[in-house]
Design an enzyme around this catalytic site. Structure first.
Site, PDB file in Angstrom:
ATOM      1  N   ASN A  96       0.801  -1.231   0.000  1.00 34.92           N
ATOM      2  CA  ASN A  96       0.000   0.000   0.000  1.00 34.92           C
ATOM      3  C   ASN A  96       0.834   1.282   0.000  1.00 34.92           C
ATOM      4  O   ASN A  96       0.344   2.336  -0.397  1.00 34.92           O
ATOM      5  CB  ASN A  96      -0.938  -0.017   1.217  1.00 34.92           C
ATOM      6  CG  ASN A  96      -1.642   1.291   1.416  1.00 34.92           C
ATOM      7  OD1 ASN A  96      -2.574   1.630   0.694  1.00 34.92           O
ATOM      8  ND2 ASN A  96      -1.167   2.070   2.385  1.00 34.92           N
ATOM      9  N   TYR A 161       3.175   9.742 -11.329  1.00 36.85           N
ATOM     10  CA  TYR A 161       2.210   9.027 -10.476  1.00 36.85           C
ATOM     11  C   TYR A 161       1.320   8.070 -11.287  1.00 36.85           C
ATOM     12  O   TYR A 161       1.311   6.871 -11.021  1.00 36.85           O
ATOM     13  CB  TYR A 161       1.402  10.043  -9.657  1.00 36.85           C
ATOM     14  CG  TYR A 161       0.467   9.404  -8.649  1.00 36.85           C
ATOM     15  CD1 TYR A 161       0.952   8.549  -7.651  1.00 36.85           C
ATOM     16  CD2 TYR A 161      -0.904   9.627  -8.682  1.00 36.85           C
ATOM     17  CE1 TYR A 161       0.098   7.957  -6.733  1.00 36.85           C
ATOM     18  CE2 TYR A 161      -1.753   9.041  -7.759  1.00 36.85           C
ATOM     19  CZ  TYR A 161      -1.255   8.206  -6.788  1.00 36.85           C
ATOM     20  OH  TYR A 161      -2.100   7.621  -5.887  1.00 36.85           O
TER      21      TYR A 161
HETATM   22  P1  NAD Z   1      -0.689   8.696   2.957  1.00 33.20           P
HETATM   23  O1  NAD Z   1       0.305   9.693   2.497  1.00 33.20           O
HETATM   24  O2  NAD Z   1      -1.669   9.073   4.006  1.00 33.20           O
HETATM   25  O3  NAD Z   1       0.064   7.366   3.424  1.00 33.20           O
HETATM   26  C1  NAD Z   1       1.117   6.843   2.678  1.00 33.20           C
HETATM   27  C2  NAD Z   1       1.769   5.708   3.429  1.00 33.20           C
HETATM   28  O4  NAD Z   1       2.869   5.249   2.635  1.00 33.20           O
HETATM   29  C3  NAD Z   1       2.323   6.113   4.775  1.00 33.20           C
HETATM   30  O5  NAD Z   1       2.095   5.086   5.728  1.00 33.20           O
HETATM   31  C4  NAD Z   1       3.831   6.250   4.527  1.00 33.20           C
HETATM   32  O6  NAD Z   1       4.627   5.890   5.655  1.00 33.20           O
HETATM   33  C5  NAD Z   1       4.050   5.254   3.388  1.00 33.20           C
HETATM   34  N1  NAD Z   1       5.193   5.657   2.588  1.00 33.20           N
HETATM   35  C6  NAD Z   1       5.286   6.737   1.769  1.00 33.20           C
HETATM   36  N2  NAD Z   1       6.528   6.806   1.263  1.00 33.20           N
HETATM   37  C7  NAD Z   1       7.230   5.779   1.785  1.00 33.20           C
HETATM   38  C8  NAD Z   1       8.560   5.328   1.650  1.00 33.20           C
HETATM   39  N3  NAD Z   1       9.452   5.948   0.884  1.00 33.20           N
HETATM   40  N4  NAD Z   1       8.936   4.211   2.329  1.00 33.20           N
HETATM   41  C9  NAD Z   1       8.058   3.562   3.102  1.00 33.20           C
HETATM   42  N5  NAD Z   1       6.781   3.933   3.278  1.00 33.20           N
HETATM   43  C10 NAD Z   1       6.382   5.029   2.617  1.00 33.20           C
HETATM   44  O7  NAD Z   1      -1.420   8.199   1.641  1.00 33.20           O
HETATM   45  P2  NAD Z   1      -2.773   7.411   1.345  1.00 33.20           P
HETATM   46  O8  NAD Z   1      -3.690   8.358   0.696  1.00 33.20           O
HETATM   47  O9  NAD Z   1      -3.230   6.624   2.512  1.00 33.20           O
HETATM   48  O10 NAD Z   1      -2.231   6.438   0.186  1.00 33.20           O
HETATM   49  C11 NAD Z   1      -2.014   5.071   0.340  1.00 33.20           C
HETATM   50  C12 NAD Z   1      -1.998   4.424  -1.019  1.00 33.20           C
HETATM   51  O11 NAD Z   1      -3.247   4.678  -1.675  1.00 33.20           O
HETATM   52  C13 NAD Z   1      -0.915   4.957  -1.954  1.00 33.20           C
HETATM   53  O12 NAD Z   1      -0.378   3.881  -2.696  1.00 33.20           O
HETATM   54  C14 NAD Z   1      -1.679   5.902  -2.876  1.00 33.20           C
HETATM   55  O13 NAD Z   1      -1.054   6.036  -4.119  1.00 33.20           O
HETATM   56  C15 NAD Z   1      -3.012   5.197  -2.973  1.00 33.20           C
HETATM   57  N6  NAD Z   1      -4.131   6.049  -3.369  1.00 33.20           N
HETATM   58  C16 NAD Z   1      -4.574   7.061  -2.566  1.00 33.20           C
HETATM   59  C17 NAD Z   1      -5.655   7.822  -2.971  1.00 33.20           C
HETATM   60  C18 NAD Z   1      -6.203   8.933  -2.124  1.00 33.20           C
HETATM   61  O14 NAD Z   1      -7.077   9.656  -2.609  1.00 33.20           O
HETATM   62  N7  NAD Z   1      -5.782   9.081  -0.881  1.00 33.20           N
HETATM   63  C19 NAD Z   1      -6.286   7.562  -4.191  1.00 33.20           C
HETATM   64  C20 NAD Z   1      -5.815   6.536  -4.984  1.00 33.20           C
HETATM   65  C21 NAD Z   1      -4.748   5.776  -4.554  1.00 33.20           C
END
Ligand code: NAD
Length: 253
Positions: A96, A161
């Site tokens: 994730n 992205y």
């Molecule tokens: P967030 O920024 O709240 O959380 C991201 C998580 O990834 C955190 O726990 C962070 O520690 C971890 N992370 C980031 N960079 C890292 C690194 N270099 N090494 C280790 N861990 C790392 O983001 P979110 O919105 O919860 O996103 C989670 C996933 O969902 C991502 O893959 C994102 O692309 C995807 N996503 C999010 C959305 C949205 O609208 N929030 C939409 C589509 C997809």
């Protein structure tokens, strides 16, 4: 709330589990009786997430680690530690962790492009590659990757992205084909706009305009995405592999 009895006592590894969607996924598995290792990028954020979970339910079987996901040796050591802790290896891997991007192509350099690809694609492949041998030995396993709605139709900036998320879908489908004979299912969820820190960092005017165009008329919550991940990880999805499940309120469909 317990929804999937087949997840009880399963050993689950969730990358990016400290906040947002990942944290909701961790909680979902814990509420279904699984044993969970969450990963984060920093000791402090992992510690905070563990404290918060334990405060909610002291009986949760949860541990946390912060390996550099771009360093194979650190991941191997983490997996050894996790296996000792839970007396068995990972049954379910949720890839994730991810970073989004909004830069114009005119502002990109190689380093920035690679940074997005390194975490969203390379680290996902590396973690999967290091977890599937033990799943193969057990004859059963599930990998769920967090993709995005941008993996289906891209976005108007931050091209690394969507590029990375198209790759996530490709990796999901390729590994589903390769690992099916080993009893390992590989699927992805493609969240729409979900109310997490990542979205809160975006221009709110853009977010509101997008929300107005969502058929279900609201942004997604972490739990919405977690529920789809739990389903794909459970025996209820025993005949599903290679799928990219949109969880976006009908935005992309
Ligand atoms: P967030 O920024 O709240 O959380 C991201 C998580 O990834 C955190 O726990 C962070 O520690 C971890 N992370 C980031 N960079 C890292 C690194 N270099 N090494 C280790 N861990 C790392 O983001 P979110 O919105 O919860 O996103 C989670 C996933 O969902 C991502 O893959 C994102 O692309 C995807 N996503 C999010 C959305 C949205 O609208 N929030 C939409 C589509 C997809």
């Amino acid at each position: 709330m317990e929804q999937f009895s087949s997840l009880k006592d399963k050993i689950v590894l969730v990358s990016g589990g400290t906040r947002g969607i990942g944290y909701a996924i961790v909680k979902g598995f814990l509420n279904n009786g699984a044993k969970v290792a969450l990963l984060g990028s920093r000791k402090e954020s992992v510690g905070r997430a563990l404290e918060k979970l334990k405060a909610e339910n002291a009986d949760y079987a949860v541990v946390g680690y912060y390996p550099d996901l771009n360093k194979e040796q650190e991941i191997k050591e983490m997996l050894e530690e996790l296996t000792k802790q839970f007396h068995s290896s990972v049954d379910i891997l949720v890839n994730n962790a991810g970073v989004s991007d909004a830069k114009s192509i005119f502002d990109y350099d190689d380093e920035h492009f690679s940074k997005v690809m390194n975490i969203n694609v390379d680290a996902m492949f590396r973690l999967t590659r290091l977890c599937v041998p033990q799943m193969k030995e057990k004859g059963k396993g599930a990998v769920i990757n967090t993709s995005s709605m941008v993996s289906l139709y891209a976005q108007g900036s931050g091209s690394a992205y969507p590029t990375s998320k198209f790759a996530v879908n490709g990796m999901t489908k390729a590994l589903a084909r390769e690992l099916g004979k080993d009893g390992i299912r590989v699927n992805a969820v493609a969240p729409g706009i979900t109310a997490t820190d990542m979205v809160k960092a975006l221009d709110q005017k853009i977010v509101q305009r997008m929300a107005a165009n969502i058929p279900l008329q609201r942004l997604g919550e972490g739990e919405d995405i977690a529920n789809a991940v739990l389903f794909l990880a459970s025996d209820a999805a025993a005949y599903i592999t290679g799928a990219v499940l949109s969880v976006d309120g009908g935005f992309v469909g």
